[in-house]
Scaffold this motif. Structure first.
Motif, PDB file in Angstrom:
ATOM      1  N   MET A  91       0.806  -1.223   0.000  1.00 31.06           N
ATOM      2  CA  MET A  91       0.000   0.000   0.000  1.00 31.06           C
ATOM      3  C   MET A  91       0.844   1.280   0.000  1.00 31.06           C
ATOM      4  O   MET A  91       0.288   2.385  -0.079  1.00 31.06           O
ATOM      5  CB  MET A  91      -0.927   0.006   1.210  1.00 31.06           C
ATOM      6  N   SER A 115       1.936  10.680  12.220  1.00 28.37           N
ATOM      7  CA  SER A 115       2.379   9.407  12.795  1.00 28.37           C
ATOM      8  C   SER A 115       3.075   8.557  11.733  1.00 28.37           C
ATOM      9  O   SER A 115       4.082   7.909  12.010  1.00 28.37           O
ATOM     10  CB  SER A 115       1.204   8.647  13.413  1.00 28.37           C
ATOM     11  N   ARG A 144      -2.635  -7.549  17.822  1.00 21.49           N
ATOM     12  CA  ARG A 144      -3.430  -8.038  16.691  1.00 21.49           C
ATOM     13  C   ARG A 144      -4.537  -8.981  17.174  1.00 21.49           C
ATOM     14  O   ARG A 144      -5.680  -8.905  16.717  1.00 21.49           O
ATOM     15  CB  ARG A 144      -2.508  -8.759  15.693  1.00 21.49           C
ATOM     16  N   LEU A 159     -13.676  -5.486  23.376  1.00 16.74           N
ATOM     17  CA  LEU A 159     -13.323  -4.071  23.557  1.00 16.74           C
ATOM     18  C   LEU A 159     -12.705  -3.788  24.919  1.00 16.74           C
ATOM     19  O   LEU A 159     -11.870  -2.893  25.047  1.00 16.74           O
ATOM     20  CB  LEU A 159     -14.562  -3.182  23.359  1.00 16.74           C
ATOM     21  N   LEU A 189      -9.042  -4.818  24.675  1.00 22.05           N
ATOM     22  CA  LEU A 189      -8.307  -3.866  23.843  1.00 22.05           C
ATOM     23  C   LEU A 189      -8.093  -2.553  24.590  1.00 22.05           C
ATOM     24  O   LEU A 189      -6.988  -1.993  24.612  1.00 22.05           O
ATOM     25  CB  LEU A 189      -9.080  -3.625  22.544  1.00 22.05           C
ATOM     26  N   LEU A 241      -4.537  -0.860  25.771  1.00 25.01           N
ATOM     27  CA  LEU A 241      -4.160   0.489  25.351  1.00 25.01           C
ATOM     28  C   LEU A 241      -3.898   1.400  26.553  1.00 25.01           C
ATOM     29  O   LEU A 241      -2.963   2.210  26.545  1.00 25.01           O
ATOM     30  CB  LEU A 241      -5.252   1.100  24.466  1.00 25.01           C
ATOM     31  N   LEU A 287      -6.284   3.997   5.769  1.00 29.54           N
ATOM     32  CA  LEU A 287      -6.004   4.536   7.101  1.00 29.54           C
ATOM     33  C   LEU A 287      -5.616   3.458   8.107  1.00 29.54           C
ATOM     34  O   LEU A 287      -4.898   3.730   9.067  1.00 29.54           O
ATOM     35  CB  LEU A 287      -7.196   5.341   7.610  1.00 29.54           C
ATOM     36  N   TYR A 328      -3.619   1.279   7.500  1.00 29.05           N
ATOM     37  CA  TYR A 328      -2.167   1.205   7.291  1.00 29.05           C
ATOM     38  C   TYR A 328      -1.451   2.482   7.743  1.00 29.05           C
ATOM     39  O   TYR A 328      -0.516   2.427   8.539  1.00 29.05           O
ATOM     40  CB  TYR A 328      -1.916   0.936   5.801  1.00 29.05           C
ATOM     41  N   SER A 336      -2.396   5.101   9.581  1.00 28.76           N
ATOM     42  CA  SER A 336      -2.632   5.731  10.878  1.00 28.76           C
ATOM     43  C   SER A 336      -2.817   4.707  11.997  1.00 28.76           C
ATOM     44  O   SER A 336      -2.072   4.699  12.979  1.00 28.76           O
ATOM     45  CB  SER A 336      -3.875   6.623  10.795  1.00 28.76           C
ATOM     46  N   MET A 392      -2.288   1.459  12.168  1.00 26.67           N
ATOM     47  CA  MET A 392      -1.132   0.582  12.376  1.00 26.67           C
ATOM     48  C   MET A 392       0.021   1.327  13.047  1.00 26.67           C
ATOM     49  O   MET A 392       0.749   0.749  13.869  1.00 26.67           O
ATOM     50  CB  MET A 392      -0.687  -0.025  11.050  1.00 26.67           C
ATOM     51  N   MET A 393       0.210   2.609  12.729  1.00 30.91           N
ATOM     52  CA  MET A 393       1.284   3.380  13.366  1.00 30.91           C
ATOM     53  C   MET A 393       1.065   3.467  14.873  1.00 30.91           C
ATOM     54  O   MET A 393       2.015   3.448  15.656  1.00 30.91           O
ATOM     55  CB  MET A 393       1.327   4.813  12.804  1.00 30.91           C
ATOM     56  N   HIS A 394      -0.214   3.542  15.258  1.00 32.06           N
ATOM     57  CA  HIS A 394      -0.509   3.616  16.687  1.00 32.06           C
ATOM     58  C   HIS A 394      -0.308   2.255  17.362  1.00 32.06           C
ATOM     59  O   HIS A 394       0.178   2.183  18.491  1.00 32.06           O
ATOM     60  CB  HIS A 394      -1.933   4.146  16.894  1.00 32.06           C
ATOM     61  N   ILE A 395      -0.648   1.170  16.657  1.00 34.40           N
ATOM     62  CA  ILE A 395      -0.404  -0.175  17.207  1.00 34.40           C
ATOM     63  C   ILE A 395       1.110  -0.419  17.339  1.00 34.40           C
ATOM     64  O   ILE A 395       1.582  -0.997  18.328  1.00 34.40           O
ATOM     65  CB  ILE A 395      -1.041  -1.263  16.309  1.00 34.40           C
ATOM     66  N   VAL A 428      -7.310   6.613  24.965  1.00 30.53           N
ATOM     67  CA  VAL A 428      -7.653   5.188  24.974  1.00 30.53           C
ATOM     68  C   VAL A 428      -9.057   4.924  24.416  1.00 30.53           C
ATOM     69  O   VAL A 428      -9.253   4.030  23.582  1.00 30.53           O
ATOM     70  CB  VAL A 428      -7.531   4.625  26.412  1.00 30.53           C
ATOM     71  N   THR A 450      -9.660   2.855  20.973  1.00 28.87           N
ATOM     72  CA  THR A 450     -10.380   1.584  21.076  1.00 28.87           C
ATOM     73  C   THR A 450     -11.506   1.564  20.049  1.00 28.87           C
ATOM     74  O   THR A 450     -11.731   0.555  19.353  1.00 28.87           O
ATOM     75  CB  THR A 450     -10.964   1.412  22.501  1.00 28.87           C
ATOM     76  N   PHE A 467      -9.971   1.451  16.315  1.00 28.18           N
ATOM     77  CA  PHE A 467      -9.446   0.113  15.980  1.00 28.18           C
ATOM     78  C   PHE A 467     -10.600  -0.876  15.777  1.00 28.18           C
ATOM     79  O   PHE A 467     -10.598  -1.659  14.832  1.00 28.18           O
ATOM     80  CB  PHE A 467      -8.535  -0.416  17.096  1.00 28.18           C
ATOM     81  N   SER A 468     -11.557  -0.847  16.681  1.00 30.62           N
ATOM     82  CA  SER A 468     -12.600  -1.875  16.626  1.00 30.62           C
ATOM     83  C   SER A 468     -13.583  -1.617  15.486  1.00 30.62           C
ATOM     84  O   SER A 468     -14.136  -2.557  14.920  1.00 30.62           O
ATOM     85  CB  SER A 468     -13.335  -1.971  17.966  1.00 30.62           C
ATOM     86  N   LEU A 471      -7.548  -3.327   9.694  1.00 34.07           N
ATOM     87  CA  LEU A 471      -6.380  -3.217  10.568  1.00 34.07           C
ATOM     88  C   LEU A 471      -5.706  -4.575  10.726  1.00 34.07           C
ATOM     89  O   LEU A 471      -4.470  -4.685  10.701  1.00 34.07           O
ATOM     90  CB  LEU A 471      -6.810  -2.651  11.923  1.00 34.07           C
ATOM     91  N   ASP A 472      -6.498  -5.622  10.867  1.00 36.63           N
ATOM     92  CA  ASP A 472      -5.966  -6.981  10.984  1.00 36.63           C
ATOM     93  C   ASP A 472      -5.140  -7.330   9.744  1.00 36.63           C
ATOM     94  O   ASP A 472      -4.037  -7.905   9.846  1.00 36.63           O
ATOM     95  CB  ASP A 472      -7.124  -7.961  11.146  1.00 36.63           C
ATOM     96  N   ALA A 495      -3.602  -5.211   7.637  1.00 40.36           N
ATOM     97  CA  ALA A 495      -2.368  -4.418   7.625  1.00 40.36           C
ATOM     98  C   ALA A 495      -1.356  -4.990   8.617  1.00 40.36           C
ATOM     99  O   ALA A 495      -0.155  -5.083   8.322  1.00 40.36           O
ATOM    100  CB  ALA A 495      -2.681  -2.954   7.950  1.00 40.36           C
ATOM    101  N   LEU A 496      -1.836  -5.399   9.791  1.00 39.03           N
ATOM    102  CA  LEU A 496      -0.924  -5.954  10.804  1.00 39.03           C
ATOM    103  C   LEU A 496      -0.347  -7.294  10.348  1.00 39.03           C
ATOM    104  O   LEU A 496       0.805  -7.615  10.659  1.00 39.03           O
ATOM    105  CB  LEU A 496      -1.659  -6.112  12.147  1.00 39.03           C
TER     106      LEU A 496
END
Lengths: 287, 287
Positions: free
Chosen positions: A201, A212, A253, A261, A264, A268, B182, B184, B186, B188-191, B224, B228, B231-232, B238-239, B241-242
């Protein structure tokens, strides 16, 4: 000519910046050495170093301090080749990002030539003298890994240099501790950055990136030869740090996939609190 | 009183910054709404919004544009609760970091009330009105996900707003594409940032960190509840990308462990060239 000399061996990004930052330090002549004629020409035209030469032997016999600003394997080779050329009583130091292998290599130096490993925690993703700037070290940590036999006088000199070039503090540690921690704080950050850029990507995401993403991937545009050496010369510590990261990423992940939630959110809260507790200052993002 | 009104619902970090940045835009009254009395007091004392109130119903009937600056689930709830309170012909928009779920939620709006999803790619790791600043959006991307039925007039208005608050460009896309990318750039950068901070070395590494570490971990001090939700509400993307990141990281780890310098060097050359080709500009690191 000044009666004291600091030699800067290698006028790349770090060596060039150091030569600029050291200008005027306690009346020392700053003598730059590089094998590249374009680099020497740039140095002369931009006043990088009070004098410059392509011949280390012109400088080493009079140098009271020698900063080795080459790539790690270049430092190892220079120490071996020139072990007999240093001025008795002088201080040899370096700026590179691994320390155990460098301290090991410094054992070829004769008695009476001191060695203190040094790593200013500064840099950019560029390389070459044309990107050097005197302000590079402002507010950075200046890490020292002395030998057991390093003199107080030389340690005090290194502290004054750190202050003169604008470093925030001086951190004294062992080569082994340096390498274990740097695997985490520096080398792993570079592995993360290149890994993120391997994602298919990468090119389609332009226009969708914020601070970020820029902050995380900036250093991916790295100097390939330098970082191949840094990674390979510290491979066991880097492998350990990457193993820890893989576990921590995977746990996140799993929490995302689970749809739980509460889990998670708790994870966090834990990580964010750790980051706030760490509370890093430093020159940072504009936004 | 002005004869045109922009309502900013939620005066947190982003809403507060937006209210400040919008001040004076084309003669609109900027009307801030928040349920927190301390936030409203701060807003009054610092001129965040031309008017402020804790009662959305005071503002919605006259608002020509409504910016929903709440957390994602708060936006969904506000749309549902107030679906009958918007002025006919008005434009409702938002600022949040997921778009598919928000566009879905906007379907409760009556015909004649337009909705354009919006995501200004700006922010900091802080939250709350006390961290808001008018310059937040300078040089950021302003992403729009319109409905098929969104009017040209409203799209043109959003473009003028983007220009007024200082955004670099306007990117128009679908909610699905926004969310895939996003995840990827944003989320993911936070994870990554929180995963790095879970390492046991976090606290012992102080004094050994440089700009790459600060750049990568800055956003770990996150909100947080907000993250949360983000992500959710975008978990499948997100899964994915990770998963890609895990593979790319592991391939680098294997290259480091192998001791094969040629392989490592080739991989680094590949990734660094991709990063250089991407060539991101933007407000970035000071060093």
């Amino acid at each position: 000519m000044a009666d004291k000399t600091i030699a800067v061996i290698g006028l790349g990004l770090i060596g060039g910046s150091l030569a600029l930052a050291l200008k005027g330090f306690e009346g020392y002549e700053i003598a730059g050495v590089d094998v590249s004629q374009p680099t020497l020409r740039f140095a002369r035209e931009h006043g990088v170093g009070d004098t410059v030469t392509d011949d280390a032997l012109e400088v080493l016999p009079r140098a009271d301090v020698v900063f080795l600003c080459l790539h790690p394997r270049g430092i190892v080779q220079f120490l071996s080749e020139h072990r007999g050329d240093f001025k008795p009583g002088c201080l040899v130091t370096d700026v590179c990002g691994v320390k155990t292998a460098i301290l090991e290599a410094s054992r070829v130096l004769p008695e009476g030539v001191d060695f203190i490993g040094c790593h200013p925690m500064a840099g950019t993703e560029f390389s070459g003298i044309e990107h050097a700037f005197a302000e590079m070290f402002l507010q950075s940590h200046f890490i020292l890994t002395p030998r057991e036999t390093s003199t107080e006088e030389h340690m005090a000199l290194m502290r004054r240099i750190a202050g003169y070039i604008g470093c925030k503090d001086v951190v004294v540690t062992t080569p082994e501790e340096h390498d274990a921690i740097l695997a985490y704080t520096s080398q792993m950050m570079h592995i993360i950055a290149v890994s993120v850029c391997d994602d298919p990507m990468l090119f389609t995401c332009k226009g969708f990136e914020g601070s970020s993403f820029r902050g995380c991937t900036r250093v991916a545009a790295l100097d390939v030869s330098l970082w191949t050496q840094l990674f390979s010369m510290n491979a066991p510590a880097l492998d350990k740090a990457l193993g820890e990261l893989e576990e921590n990423l995977h746990a996140y992940r799993e929490a995302v996939r689970s749809g739980d939630l509460k889990l998670l959110s708790e994870k966090l809260a834990y990580s964010a609190a750790r980051k706030r507790q760490m509370d890093l200052e430093g020159p940072d993002l504009l936004e």
